[in-house]
Design a protein around this motif. Sequence first.
Motif, PDB file in Angstrom:
ATOM      1  N   GLY A   1     101.431 -17.292 124.559  1.00 22.85           N
ATOM      2  CA  GLY A   1     100.520 -16.198 124.864  1.00 22.85           C
ATOM      3  C   GLY A   1     101.151 -14.851 124.579  1.00 22.85           C
ATOM      4  N   PHE A   2     102.422 -14.697 124.929  1.00 24.85           N
ATOM      5  CA  PHE A   2     103.135 -13.443 124.698  1.00 24.85           C
ATOM      6  C   PHE A   2     103.207 -13.142 123.203  1.00 24.85           C
ATOM      7  CE2 PHE A   2     106.752 -10.672 124.189  1.00 24.85           C
ATOM      8  CZ  PHE A   2     106.730  -9.861 125.319  1.00 24.85           C
ATOM      9  N   LEU A   3     103.586 -14.135 122.400  1.00 21.96           N
ATOM     10  CA  LEU A   3     103.699 -13.939 120.956  1.00 21.96           C
ATOM     11  C   LEU A   3     102.368 -13.552 120.336  1.00 21.96           C
ATOM     12  CD1 LEU A   3     106.001 -16.957 120.029  1.00 21.96           C
ATOM     13  CD2 LEU A   3     106.640 -14.556 120.163  1.00 21.96           C
ATOM     14  N   SER A   4     101.295 -14.175 120.814  1.00 17.76           N
ATOM     15  CA  SER A   4      99.989 -13.912 120.201  1.00 17.76           C
ATOM     16  C   SER A   4      99.539 -12.474 120.399  1.00 17.76           C
ATOM     17  CB  SER A   4      98.937 -14.884 120.747  1.00 17.76           C
ATOM     18  OG  SER A   4      98.666 -14.631 122.118  1.00 17.76           O
ATOM     19  N   ILE A   5      99.742 -11.918 121.580  1.00 19.10           N
ATOM     20  CA  ILE A   5      99.265 -10.555 121.811  1.00 19.10           C
ATOM     21  C   ILE A   5     100.202  -9.519 121.188  1.00 19.10           C
ATOM     22  CG2 ILE A   5     100.384 -10.034 124.029  1.00 19.10           C
ATOM     23  CD1 ILE A   5      97.553  -8.924 124.872  1.00 19.10           C
ATOM     24  N   GLN A   6     101.487  -9.844 121.087  1.00 22.68           N
ATOM     25  CA  GLN A   6     102.392  -8.930 120.392  1.00 22.68           C
ATOM     26  C   GLN A   6     101.986  -8.777 118.934  1.00 22.68           C
ATOM     27  OE1 GLN A   6     105.272  -7.090 121.400  1.00 22.68           O
ATOM     28  NE2 GLN A   6     104.400  -7.452 123.411  1.00 22.68           N
ATOM     29  N   GLU A   7     101.659  -9.881 118.300  1.00 22.50           N
ATOM     30  CA  GLU A   7     101.239  -9.831 116.900  1.00 22.50           C
ATOM     31  C   GLU A   7      99.928  -9.082 116.730  1.00 22.50           C
ATOM     32  OE1 GLU A   7     101.070 -13.898 115.797  1.00 22.50           O
ATOM     33  OE2 GLU A   7     103.248 -14.178 115.761  1.00 22.50           O
ATOM     34  N   GLU A   8      99.019  -9.252 117.684  1.00 21.50           N
ATOM     35  CA  GLU A   8      97.701  -8.627 117.573  1.00 21.50           C
ATOM     36  C   GLU A   8      97.729  -7.127 117.824  1.00 21.50           C
ATOM     37  OE1 GLU A   8      95.000 -10.552 120.242  1.00 21.50           O
ATOM     38  OE2 GLU A   8      95.576 -12.549 119.553  1.00 21.50           O
ATOM     39  N   LEU A   9      98.398  -6.695 118.884  1.00 21.86           N
ATOM     40  CA  LEU A   9      98.265  -5.324 119.364  1.00 21.86           C
ATOM     41  C   LEU A   9      99.506  -4.452 119.202  1.00 21.86           C
ATOM     42  CD1 LEU A   9      96.268  -5.858 122.688  1.00 21.86           C
ATOM     43  CD2 LEU A   9      95.393  -5.412 120.385  1.00 21.86           C
ATOM     44  N   PHE A  10     100.685  -5.076 119.083  1.00 20.35           N
ATOM     45  CA  PHE A  10     101.898  -4.265 119.060  1.00 20.35           C
ATOM     46  C   PHE A  10     102.806  -4.683 117.904  1.00 20.35           C
ATOM     47  CE2 PHE A  10     100.485  -4.847 123.483  1.00 20.35           C
ATOM     48  CZ  PHE A  10     100.123  -3.535 123.781  1.00 20.35           C
ATOM     49  N   PRO A  11     102.327  -4.511 116.670  1.00 24.07           N
ATOM     50  CA  PRO A  11     103.122  -4.948 115.508  1.00 24.07           C
ATOM     51  C   PRO A  11     104.431  -4.177 115.351  1.00 24.07           C
ATOM     52  CG  PRO A  11     101.225  -3.633 114.806  1.00 24.07           C
ATOM     53  CD  PRO A  11     101.049  -3.909 116.269  1.00 24.07           C
ATOM     54  N   GLN A  12     104.546  -3.015 115.985  1.00 20.78           N
ATOM     55  CA  GLN A  12     105.788  -2.235 115.888  1.00 20.78           C
ATOM     56  C   GLN A  12     106.920  -2.856 116.692  1.00 20.78           C
ATOM     57  OE1 GLN A  12     103.288  -1.504 117.840  1.00 20.78           O
ATOM     58  NE2 GLN A  12     103.975  -0.554 119.760  1.00 20.78           N
ATOM     59  N   MET A  13     106.590  -3.854 117.516  1.00 21.90           N
ATOM     60  CA  MET A  13     107.600  -4.513 118.336  1.00 21.90           C
ATOM     61  C   MET A  13     107.835  -5.923 117.810  1.00 21.90           C
ATOM     62  SD  MET A  13     106.290  -3.281 122.119  1.00 21.90           S
ATOM     63  CE  MET A  13     107.823  -3.660 122.934  1.00 21.90           C
ATOM     64  N   ARG A  14     109.088  -6.297 117.683  1.00 20.31           N
ATOM     65  CA  ARG A  14     109.416  -7.655 117.225  1.00 20.31           C
ATOM     66  C   ARG A  14     109.978  -8.450 118.402  1.00 20.31           C
ATOM     67  NH1 ARG A  14     113.939  -4.750 116.288  1.00 20.31           N
ATOM     68  NH2 ARG A  14     115.957  -5.817 116.618  1.00 20.31           N
ATOM     69  N   VAL A  15     109.712  -9.741 118.398  1.00 21.05           N
ATOM     70  CA  VAL A  15     110.207 -10.609 119.465  1.00 21.05           C
ATOM     71  C   VAL A  15     111.528 -11.214 119.020  1.00 21.05           C
ATOM     72  CG1 VAL A  15     109.755 -12.641 120.879  1.00 21.05           C
ATOM     73  CG2 VAL A  15     107.881 -11.098 120.297  1.00 21.05           C
ATOM     74  N   HIS A  16     112.552 -11.005 119.825  1.00 26.57           N
ATOM     75  CA  HIS A  16     113.898 -11.465 119.494  1.00 26.57           C
ATOM     76  C   HIS A  16     114.114 -12.878 120.040  1.00 26.57           C
ATOM     77  CE1 HIS A  16     118.081 -10.802 118.282  1.00 26.57           C
ATOM     78  NE2 HIS A  16     118.455 -11.372 119.419  1.00 26.57           N
ATOM     79  N   GLY A  17     113.258 -13.793 119.625  1.00 22.70           N
ATOM     80  CA  GLY A  17     113.427 -15.185 120.009  1.00 22.70           C
ATOM     81  C   GLY A  17     113.336 -15.419 121.502  1.00 22.70           C
TER      82      GLY A  17
END
Length: 343
Positions: free
Chosen positions: A217-233
Motif C-alpha cells: 500500500g505504501f509503495l502504491s501511493i508513493q508512486e501515484e502521488l509523490f514521485p519526487q520521493m523514492r523508497v529505499h527498500g
Amino acid sequence: MGSGGEYPASERPQQADVAARAGVSLATVDRVLNRRKGVKERTRQRVLEAARELGFLSETEEARLGNARPLNIVVLLPAGSNPYLRLLGERLRARLERTGADGPALRCFFIESFSAQALAEALRRNAGWADGIAFFAIEHPVVREAAAEVAATGTRLVSIVSDLGSVPGIPHVGLDNRAVGRTAGLLIGRLSGGRAGAVALVAGSRHYRAHSEREAGFLSIQEELFPQMRVHGMREGHDDAAENYRHTLALLDQVPDLVGIYNVGGSSGGITRALREQGRQEVIFIGHGLTQDTRKAVLEGTMDAIFDQDPDTLLDRAVACLNDPATTARPLKLDIYFSENLP
C-alpha cells in the motif's frame, strides 16, 4: 467436587463409581466434570445424572454443570520484545481475572517469533483442549496445512493482526493493511512538504502478511502521488528493538537525503533511539502500536504519528468470531495518534 454428605468418608462415591454407573470411561467422567471438550451431549447428561444419583454431585452442582459449557479459547502470539504484543498479553491476563465461571476459559501462549514450524506445532498441540484458537498468522504452507487440519477436526480458528490470506472458513480480525500502508505513505508525503528524497521502510518480516500488505500500500501511493520521493527498500528488523536500532543507524549513515521512515511492524523504540542519538528529529517517523515507548516518542517529537488498533476491540472481535462462526469479521478501525490527541 460433590458433597457426598450422606456417606461416611470411607464410603463416599468416587469418579470410578460414577463411570461404572454411567457405563463410560473414567476419562469421560473427568472431561464432563471439568467441562472439557470431546463429549457428546447425551453422554454428558448421563454422567451428570449418575453423579447426582450416587450423591457425588448435589442438584445445584448438576444444574451448573448441565448448562452449556463455555468455550475453551487459546490465543497464540509471537514471543519477543514487541511492546504491542506484550500489551495484548497483559490485556488477556486481565480478562482471565475478570472472567466468571460461565465465561470462556482463556489461555495465552507466546511462541517462537517468525517460525512457521513453531506456529504449526502450536496449532496442533492446542487443538485437543481448545474449542477455538486465535493466532497471529504467518503466511506459510506449513501453517496453512496445520490450520486446515485443525479446522477439519471442528476447532474454530481466527487469525488476528496478520492473516493467512484467503483461506476459507478462517476469518481475520485486524486492519485493512493495504489501506494502512497507503495512509502512511500519504501522511509522510504531506508532512514532507514536497521535499525530494528517500523514504525507508522497516518491517518485522514479509512472512507476516500484514507487513507485506502495508508495504504494498505504501509503495502504491508513493508512486501515484509523490514521485519526487523514492523508497529505499524495506529492511526486516524482526520486531526487535536492537535490530531496528542498527538498521536506523545504517540508514542515517548511508542515505544522506533520508526524509522519512515508516515502521510497518513493531518495536519502534530502536528507531526512535537512533534518531534521538543522531539528532535527526527532522526525519519523519511513523510507526505502529500505542504503547509507553511510542507515546513518549511522540510527545518528545521524535515520532510524528502512531497507527494503532485497539487491543481490547481486537480481542472482543476475535472472541466473538470464535463464539459464533456466523459473525462477520469486518476490518478494525485505524486509530491515528499525534502529540495533540493522545488518549
